[in-house]
Design a protein around this motif. Structure first.
Motif, short mmCIF file in Angstrom:
data_model
loop_
_atom_site.label_atom_id
_atom_site.label_comp_id
_atom_site.label_asym_id
_atom_site.label_seq_id
_atom_site.Cartn_x
_atom_site.Cartn_y
_atom_site.Cartn_z
N VAL A 199 12.08 9.01 6.69
CA VAL A 199 11.92 9.01 5.23
C VAL A 199 10.49 8.61 4.88
O VAL A 199 9.81 9.23 4.05
CB VAL A 199 12.92 8.02 4.58
N ASN A 200 10.03 7.58 5.54
CA ASN A 200 8.69 7.06 5.30
C ASN A 200 7.63 8.09 5.71
O ASN A 200 6.65 8.31 5.00
CB ASN A 200 8.50 5.74 6.06
N ALA A 201 7.88 8.75 6.84
CA ALA A 201 6.92 9.75 7.34
C ALA A 201 6.79 10.90 6.35
O ALA A 201 5.75 11.56 6.28
CB ALA A 201 7.35 10.26 8.70
N GLU A 202 7.84 11.15 5.56
CA GLU A 202 7.79 12.21 4.56
C GLU A 202 7.15 11.75 3.26
O GLU A 202 7.16 12.47 2.27
CB GLU A 202 9.18 12.79 4.34
N GLY A 203 6.63 10.53 3.24
CA GLY A 203 5.81 10.13 2.11
C GLY A 203 6.38 9.08 1.18
O GLY A 203 5.74 8.72 0.19
N THR A 204 7.59 8.59 1.46
CA THR A 204 8.17 7.56 0.59
C THR A 204 7.72 6.18 1.07
O THR A 204 7.93 5.83 2.23
CB THR A 204 9.72 7.63 0.63
N SER A 205 7.12 5.40 0.18
CA SER A 205 6.81 4.02 0.51
C SER A 205 8.11 3.23 0.49
O SER A 205 9.03 3.56 -0.26
CB SER A 205 5.85 3.41 -0.52
N ILE A 206 8.20 2.21 1.31
CA ILE A 206 9.46 1.47 1.44
C ILE A 206 9.23 -0.02 1.32
O ILE A 206 8.30 -0.57 1.92
CB ILE A 206 10.15 1.80 2.79
N PHE A 207 10.08 -0.66 0.50
CA PHE A 207 10.09 -2.12 0.41
C PHE A 207 11.47 -2.55 0.86
O PHE A 207 12.48 -2.13 0.29
CB PHE A 207 9.86 -2.55 -1.04
N LEU A 208 11.55 -3.37 1.89
CA LEU A 208 12.87 -3.80 2.32
C LEU A 208 12.92 -5.30 2.54
O LEU A 208 11.89 -5.94 2.73
CB LEU A 208 13.32 -3.06 3.58
N THR A 209 14.13 -5.83 2.46
CA THR A 209 14.32 -7.24 2.79
C THR A 209 15.22 -7.30 4.01
O THR A 209 16.04 -6.41 4.22
CB THR A 209 15.03 -8.02 1.66
N LYS A 247 0.84 -1.21 0.00
CA LYS A 247 0.00 0.00 0.00
C LYS A 247 0.87 1.25 0.00
O LYS A 247 1.91 1.29 0.63
CB LYS A 247 -0.88 0.01 1.26
N LYS A 248 0.39 2.26 -0.71
CA LYS A 248 1.09 3.54 -0.74
C LYS A 248 1.30 4.04 0.69
O LYS A 248 0.38 4.02 1.50
CB LYS A 248 0.22 4.54 -1.51
N GLY A 249 2.52 4.46 1.01
CA GLY A 249 2.81 5.00 2.34
C GLY A 249 3.28 3.96 3.34
O GLY A 249 3.71 4.31 4.44
N ASP A 250 3.20 2.71 2.98
CA ASP A 250 3.58 1.64 3.91
C ASP A 250 5.08 1.33 3.87
O ASP A 250 5.76 1.61 2.89
CB ASP A 250 2.84 0.34 3.57
N ILE A 251 5.54 0.70 4.95
CA ILE A 251 6.83 0.00 4.93
C ILE A 251 6.50 -1.48 4.90
O ILE A 251 5.79 -1.99 5.76
CB ILE A 251 7.68 0.31 6.18
N PHE A 252 6.98 -2.14 3.85
CA PHE A 252 6.68 -3.55 3.63
C PHE A 252 7.99 -4.33 3.68
O PHE A 252 8.97 -3.94 3.05
CB PHE A 252 6.02 -3.70 2.26
N SER A 253 8.02 -5.43 4.42
CA SER A 253 9.27 -6.20 4.52
C SER A 253 9.12 -7.63 4.04
O SER A 253 8.13 -8.29 4.33
CB SER A 253 9.74 -6.28 5.98
N PHE A 254 10.16 -8.07 3.35
CA PHE A 254 10.37 -9.48 3.06
C PHE A 254 11.30 -10.01 4.14
O PHE A 254 12.44 -9.57 4.24
CB PHE A 254 11.08 -9.63 1.72
N LEU A 255 10.81 -10.92 4.95
CA LEU A 255 11.62 -11.48 6.01
C LEU A 255 11.92 -12.93 5.66
O LEU A 255 10.99 -13.71 5.40
CB LEU A 255 10.83 -11.40 7.32
N GLY A 256 13.20 -13.30 5.61
CA GLY A 256 13.51 -14.68 5.27
C GLY A 256 14.97 -14.99 5.46
O GLY A 256 15.80 -14.09 5.46
N PRO A 257 15.32 -16.27 5.59
CA PRO A 257 16.70 -16.66 5.84
C PRO A 257 17.58 -16.50 4.60
O PRO A 257 17.07 -16.19 3.52
CB PRO A 257 16.57 -18.14 6.22
N ASN A 258 18.85 -16.72 4.74
CA ASN A 258 19.79 -16.68 3.61
C ASN A 258 19.30 -17.63 2.54
O ASN A 258 18.90 -18.76 2.83
CB ASN A 258 21.20 -17.10 4.04
N GLY A 259 19.33 -17.15 1.31
CA GLY A 259 18.96 -18.00 0.19
C GLY A 259 17.47 -18.14 -0.03
O GLY A 259 17.03 -18.92 -0.89
N ALA A 260 16.66 -17.37 0.71
CA ALA A 260 15.20 -17.49 0.60
C ALA A 260 14.68 -17.00 -0.74
O ALA A 260 13.60 -17.40 -1.20
CB ALA A 260 14.53 -16.73 1.73
N GLY A 261 15.43 -16.10 -1.38
CA GLY A 261 14.99 -15.53 -2.64
C GLY A 261 14.68 -14.04 -2.55
O GLY A 261 14.15 -13.45 -3.49
N LYS A 262 15.06 -13.42 -1.45
CA LYS A 262 14.74 -12.00 -1.23
C LYS A 262 15.42 -11.11 -2.25
O LYS A 262 14.77 -10.29 -2.88
CB LYS A 262 15.16 -11.57 0.19
#
Ligand SMILES: Nc1ncnc2c1ncn2[C@@H]1O[C@H](COP(=O)(O)OP(=O)(O)OP(=O)(O)O)[C@@H](O)[C@H]1O
Ligand SMILES: [Mg+2]
Length: 315
Positions: free
Chosen positions: A185-195, A32-47
């Motif tokens: 950064v997120n509070a200023e409006g940047t959506s974030i996708f992180l692993t 969703k716009k404005g969210d911080i979304f994370s891919f959480l996974g072990p080494n080699g998971a495909g992140k």
């Protein structure tokens, strides 16, 4: 795919293989716009594989993806211009200065010189590197380099910032500070996708988490919903006979799930564990199994991970 304006990233049935290695297998999710979304996974998971497809570094082999309103298959250049990227490996040029790094990046992306200069100023303040403007990259600590990379990822004011393991190799304090910068950064409006493979990081930062293992999304949700999905409390027990105890524990009302190993039993309680505990000790003692240690705690992300993947993160 129909467009939804409240969604910044939509991924449907994405797969990616390196020859026989199926690194990403049919994943679907949206951010969703404005969210911080994370891919959480072990080494080699495909992140990294998934993120590298999304940022156009790897070809889109299979699936449909819309990034910031642009189709990843047909509008790759527009996608590139809408995103910022921070890689897993440090990619700064050692012999450039801090301000040169940012201004050069802005220049590549066609920002005019004045804009480059003002943004550089703003971003160095944001990541608290304003007193390092003229320092060379080789003179910075690992944490400072990370912060500079985050600033660089933001030079073009991307709608969506991708970060592959943003705090890898950083000390606990610097990790925490990096989280604060990402939040601002997120509070200023940047959506974030992180692993990340750090449970605490995903928990602390994310609006939504998808747990990924062996190229697949195993489960997803808000940090709280994931933790709550386990039941109320977790009880660790060490007994004189864990295998026998496991069977007995399953008959106690309020016990939701039991998993035993040689060293300990992990029990999920469907009710308040503090009230279940006396009952557990009483029942086991009644069966002549002695209880050697108990530990009660509220579920955290580690427990969620172990629950859904059936294994410890770093076996
Ligand atoms: N260039 C490549 N060629 C062949 N196989 C690859 C390549 N890159 C990754 N893989 C394989 O794809 C799988 C997923 O790797 P990937 O780098 O996406 O995992 P990851 O979740 O980012 O792991 P990490 O936490 O260690 O960064 C692994 O089995 C890996 O060995
Ligand atoms: Mg990776």
């Amino acid at each position: 795919m129909p467009q939804d304006k409240s969604v910044i990233l939509k991924v449907e049935h994405l797969s990616h293989s390196y020859g026989e290695v199926h690194a990403v297998r049919d994943i679907s999710f949206s951010v969703k716009k404005g969210d911080i979304f994370s891919f959480l996974g072990p080494n080699g998971a495909g992140k990294s594989t998934a993120i590298n497809v999304l940022i156009t570094l790897l070809p889109l082999q299979k699936g449909e993806v819309v990034v910031a309103g642009y189709n990843l298959r047909t509008e790759r250049e527009q996608v590139r211009r809408s995103i910022g990227i921070v890689f897993q490996e440090i990619t700064l040029d050692r012999d450039m200065t801090v301000s040169e790094t940012l201004e050069f990046h802005g220049d590549i992306y066609g920002l005019d010189r004045n804009l480059c200069r003002t943004r550089t100023q703003e971003l160095l303040e944001l990541v608290k590197l304003e007193d390092k403007v003229s320092a060379y990259i080789k003179e910075l600590s690992g944490g400072m380099k990370r912060r500079l990379e985050i600033a660089r990822g933001l030079m073009t004011r991307p709608k969506l910032l991708f970060l592959d393991e943003p705090t890898i190799g950083l000390d606990p304090q610097t990790r925490r500070k990096t989280w604060e910068y990402l939040k601002s950064v997120n509070a200023e409006g940047t959506s974030i996708f992180l692993t990340t493979h750090y449970m605490d990081e995903a928990d602390e930062l994310s609006d939504q988490i998808a747990i990924i293992d062996n190229g697949k999304i195993i489960t997803s949700g808000t940090p709280d919903s994931l933790k709550n999905s386990l039941g109320e409390d977790i009880i660790y027990i060490e007994t004189s006979d864990n295998l026998a105890a496991e069977k007995i524990l399953l008959t106690i009302p309020g016990v939701k799930k039991v998993q035993s190993s040689e060293s300990r039993i992990v029990l999920l309680s469907g009710t308040d564990g503090t009230h279940l505990l006396p009952r557990i000790i009483e029942t086991l003692t009644g069966h002549e199994i002695s209880v050697q240690a108990v530990n009660l705690k509220k579920p955290n992300m580690d427990d969620v991970f172990i629950h859904y993947t059936g294994r410890e993160l770093r076996e």
